[in-house]
Scaffold this motif. Structure first.
Motif, mmCIF file in Angstrom:
data_model
loop_
_atom_site.group_PDB
_atom_site.id
_atom_site.type_symbol
_atom_site.label_atom_id
_atom_site.label_comp_id
_atom_site.label_asym_id
_atom_site.label_seq_id
_atom_site.Cartn_x
_atom_site.Cartn_y
_atom_site.Cartn_z
ATOM 1 N N GLU A 147 -6.251 -8.297 -1.254
ATOM 2 C CA GLU A 147 -5.499 -7.446 -1.586
ATOM 3 C C GLU A 147 -4.932 -6.379 -1.040
ATOM 4 O OE1 GLU A 147 -6.822 -4.126 -5.299
ATOM 5 O OE2 GLU A 147 -8.456 -3.981 -3.419
ATOM 6 N N ARG A 148 -4.375 -6.106 -1.700
ATOM 7 C CA ARG A 148 -3.170 -4.840 -0.527
ATOM 8 C C ARG A 148 -3.150 -3.599 -1.888
ATOM 9 N NH1 ARG A 148 1.733 -5.433 3.515
ATOM 10 N NH2 ARG A 148 1.412 -3.544 3.951
ATOM 11 N N HIS A 149 -3.940 -2.711 -1.680
ATOM 12 C CA HIS A 149 -3.488 -1.508 -2.317
ATOM 13 C C HIS A 149 -3.355 -0.003 -1.571
ATOM 14 C CE1 HIS A 149 -4.670 0.930 -6.010
ATOM 15 N NE2 HIS A 149 -4.570 1.674 -4.787
ATOM 16 N N GLU A 150 -2.098 0.123 -1.637
ATOM 17 C CA GLU A 150 -1.347 1.571 -1.216
ATOM 18 C C GLU A 150 -0.558 2.320 -2.078
ATOM 19 O OE1 GLU A 150 0.611 1.183 2.840
ATOM 20 O OE2 GLU A 150 -1.266 -0.854 2.656
ATOM 21 N N ILE A 151 -0.627 3.419 -1.494
ATOM 22 C CA ILE A 151 0.202 4.455 -2.316
ATOM 23 C C ILE A 151 1.779 3.858 -1.444
ATOM 24 C CG2 ILE A 151 1.246 6.823 -2.943
ATOM 25 C CD1 ILE A 151 -1.820 6.332 -4.019
ATOM 26 N N ALA A 152 2.934 3.438 -2.841
ATOM 27 C CA ALA A 152 3.578 3.155 -2.635
ATOM 28 C C ALA A 152 5.086 4.077 -2.627
ATOM 29 C CB ALA A 152 4.863 1.862 -3.619
ATOM 30 N N ALA A 153 4.649 5.429 -2.761
ATOM 31 C CA ALA A 153 6.392 5.847 -2.508
ATOM 32 C C ALA A 153 7.375 6.269 -3.404
ATOM 33 C CB ALA A 153 5.951 7.238 -1.060
ATOM 34 N N ARG A 154 7.462 5.804 -4.791
ATOM 35 C CA ARG A 154 8.624 5.017 -5.014
ATOM 36 C C ARG A 154 9.504 3.384 -3.933
ATOM 37 N NH1 ARG A 154 11.860 10.729 -6.445
ATOM 38 N NH2 ARG A 154 10.633 11.517 -7.746
ATOM 39 N N LYS A 155 8.206 3.334 -3.353
ATOM 40 C CA LYS A 155 8.974 1.944 -2.786
ATOM 41 C C LYS A 155 8.322 0.508 -3.428
ATOM 42 C CE LYS A 155 10.976 4.344 1.259
ATOM 43 N NZ LYS A 155 11.665 3.917 1.858
ATOM 44 N N GLN A 156 7.799 1.016 -4.368
ATOM 45 C CA GLN A 156 7.153 -0.127 -4.979
ATOM 46 C C GLN A 156 8.100 -1.814 -5.532
ATOM 47 O OE1 GLN A 156 5.902 1.690 -8.342
ATOM 48 N NE2 GLN A 156 3.867 1.028 -8.275
ATOM 49 N N ALA A 157 9.648 -1.475 -5.849
ATOM 50 C CA ALA A 157 10.424 -1.783 -5.952
ATOM 51 C C ALA A 157 10.772 -2.798 -4.407
ATOM 52 C CB ALA A 157 11.723 -1.725 -6.224
ATOM 53 N N GLU A 158 10.916 -2.090 -3.051
ATOM 54 C CA GLU A 158 10.638 -2.875 -2.240
ATOM 55 C C GLU A 158 10.573 -3.310 -1.798
ATOM 56 O OE1 GLU A 158 12.199 -0.925 2.531
ATOM 57 O OE2 GLU A 158 12.611 0.651 0.563
ATOM 58 N N TRP A 159 9.161 -3.193 -1.530
ATOM 59 C CA TRP A 159 8.220 -3.515 -1.510
ATOM 60 C C TRP A 159 7.407 -4.944 -2.226
ATOM 61 C CZ3 TRP A 159 4.776 1.228 0.367
ATOM 62 C CH2 TRP A 159 6.182 1.671 1.575
ATOM 63 N N ILE A 160 7.451 -4.943 -3.357
ATOM 64 C CA ILE A 160 6.177 -5.777 -4.168
ATOM 65 C C ILE A 160 6.203 -7.311 -3.396
ATOM 66 C CG2 ILE A 160 8.054 -5.994 -6.116
ATOM 67 C CD1 ILE A 160 5.603 -5.704 -7.678
ATOM 68 N N LEU A 161 8.047 -7.812 -3.990
ATOM 69 C CA LEU A 161 8.250 -9.014 -2.795
ATOM 70 C C LEU A 161 7.854 -9.442 -2.013
ATOM 71 C CD1 LEU A 161 11.454 -10.170 -4.849
ATOM 72 C CD2 LEU A 161 9.346 -10.325 -5.654
ATOM 73 N N PRO A 162 7.846 -8.752 -0.393
ATOM 74 C CA PRO A 162 7.832 -9.301 0.584
ATOM 75 C C PRO A 162 6.053 -8.971 0.703
ATOM 76 C CG PRO A 162 9.066 -6.980 0.813
ATOM 77 C CD PRO A 162 9.140 -7.776 -0.572
ATOM 78 N N TRP A 163 5.345 -7.858 -0.097
ATOM 79 C CA TRP A 163 4.160 -7.400 -0.406
ATOM 80 C C TRP A 163 3.477 -9.124 -0.847
ATOM 81 C CZ3 TRP A 163 1.525 -2.169 -1.064
ATOM 82 C CH2 TRP A 163 2.276 -1.807 0.103
ATOM 83 N N THR A 164 3.904 -9.829 -1.697
ATOM 84 C CA THR A 164 3.415 -10.435 -2.552
ATOM 85 C C THR A 164 3.411 -11.895 -1.590
ATOM 86 O OG1 THR A 164 4.081 -9.837 -4.440
ATOM 87 C CG2 THR A 164 3.670 -12.398 -4.174
ATOM 88 N N ASP A 165 5.045 -12.232 -0.871
ATOM 89 C CA ASP A 165 4.753 -13.478 0.186
ATOM 90 C C ASP A 165 3.679 -12.794 1.475
ATOM 91 O OD1 ASP A 165 6.768 -14.261 -1.723
ATOM 92 O OD2 ASP A 165 7.886 -13.563 0.118
ATOM 93 N N GLY A 166 4.270 -11.816 1.660
ATOM 94 C CA GLY A 166 2.640 -11.557 2.663
ATOM 95 C C GLY A 166 1.195 -11.916 2.524
ATOM 96 N N LEU A 167 0.563 -11.720 1.465
ATOM 97 C CA LEU A 167 -0.447 -12.288 0.635
ATOM 98 C C LEU A 167 -0.588 -13.132 0.744
ATOM 99 C CD1 LEU A 167 -3.066 -9.464 0.663
ATOM 100 C CD2 LEU A 167 -2.182 -10.385 -1.781
ATOM 101 N N LEU A 168 -0.263 -14.077 0.124
ATOM 102 C CA LEU A 168 -0.138 -15.242 -0.254
ATOM 103 C C LEU A 168 -0.672 -15.822 0.965
ATOM 104 C CD1 LEU A 168 2.145 -15.512 -3.451
ATOM 105 C CD2 LEU A 168 -0.037 -16.542 -3.353
ATOM 106 N N LEU A 169 -0.053 -15.452 2.269
ATOM 107 C CA LEU A 169 1.273 -16.327 3.224
ATOM 108 C C LEU A 169 -0.882 -16.017 3.695
ATOM 109 C CD1 LEU A 169 1.923 -18.016 5.575
ATOM 110 C CD2 LEU A 169 2.624 -15.296 6.396
ATOM 111 N N ASP A 170 -1.424 -14.796 4.301
ATOM 112 C CA ASP A 170 -2.778 -14.481 4.756
ATOM 113 C C ASP A 170 -3.756 -15.357 3.651
ATOM 114 O OD1 ASP A 170 -1.615 -12.617 6.080
ATOM 115 O OD2 ASP A 170 -1.091 -10.647 5.012
#
Length: 234
Positions: A26-49
């Motif tokens: 799991e990755r969980h962080e306060i996004a401070a309006r960065k959700q749209a920017e981070w969601i796809l790279p975070w998803t790819d990174g978590l799947l890789l992990d």
């Protein structure tokens, strides 16, 4: 059903979880309006992990609200796009239920009032009970001014969780019984979205991606100019 991806973007956090077998990442962080920017790279990174290929996902779970309009739309659109592309089921989960499930997981709560700041002087609220290993709704979710939220029966046996506690200058906090456990910092987690999705999967309640819709509870996203001006006069 494994592997599975869970997405939660209905509040100020960006929360993602991947399960493969008995392990959860799991990755969980306060996004401070960065959700749209981070969601796809975070998803790819978590799947890789997790060592999970996106094509191996068997289902996707997503929080469908109520919550921030933009966050709900973002999470659902990403989840629908991925589920359609991968031809896998999409399971929509109540954001308030995910918040309540977190209270069960963290503190062993049995009766939970989940409240999320809905802005515009209101909160999203719903009651839940943990019975025989299942989270059950107690009544319908609602959007209401915290001064008007029905607190009958809420006592020391209840856990109240969510940002709605301190909304509207802490109106709800002032109304809660002094001995009632509460956590105004609690936010829904993707891990709990996944747990609730497991119940739906086990029951065979699987949806096509295009069938999953947001649960807004309210159709307006902002106060009118007249309402804002009236509020400033009060």
């Amino acid at each position: 059903m494994n592997p599975i991806l869970a997405i939660e973007t209905a509040t100020e956090a960006l929360s993602l979880a991947v399960r493969d077998g008995d392990r959860i990442w799991e990755r969980h962080e306060i996004a401070a309006r960065k959700q749209a920017e981070w969601i796809l790279p975070w998803t790819d990174g978590l799947l890789l992990d997790a060592g999970v290929n996106r094509r191996d996902l068997q289902a996707i779970a997503v929080s469908i609200g109520p919550g921030a309009f933009t966050g709900v739309r973002l999470g659902l659109s990403v989840a629908q796009g991925m589920a359609l592309a991968l031809n896998v089921p999409l399971i929509g989960v109540s954001t308030l239920a995910a918040l309540a499930m977190g209270a069960v997981r963290i503190s062993g709560a049995q009766r939970i009032l989940a409240v999320i700041d809905a802005r515009m002087g209101e909160v999203y609220a719903a009651r839940f009970a943990w019975r025989d290993g299942v989270l059950m709704p107690v009544g319908a979710a609602q959007v209401v001014a915290p001064s008007n939220l029905d607190l009958s029966g809420i006592d020391a046996g209840w856990h109240v969780v969510g940002t709605g506690i301190d909304a509207v200058e802490g109106t709800l906090r002032q109304r809660l019984p002094a001995d009632c456990a509460n956590d105004a910092t609690a936010l829904p987690h993707a891990t709990d979205v996944m747990t609730l999705a497991d119940v739906e999967i086990a029951a065979g309640r699987l949806s096509l991606p295009e069938q999953v819709e947001p649960a807004y509870l309210r159709n307006r996203v902002a106060l009118t100019i007249a309402e804002r001006e009236q509020g400033e006069k009060l």
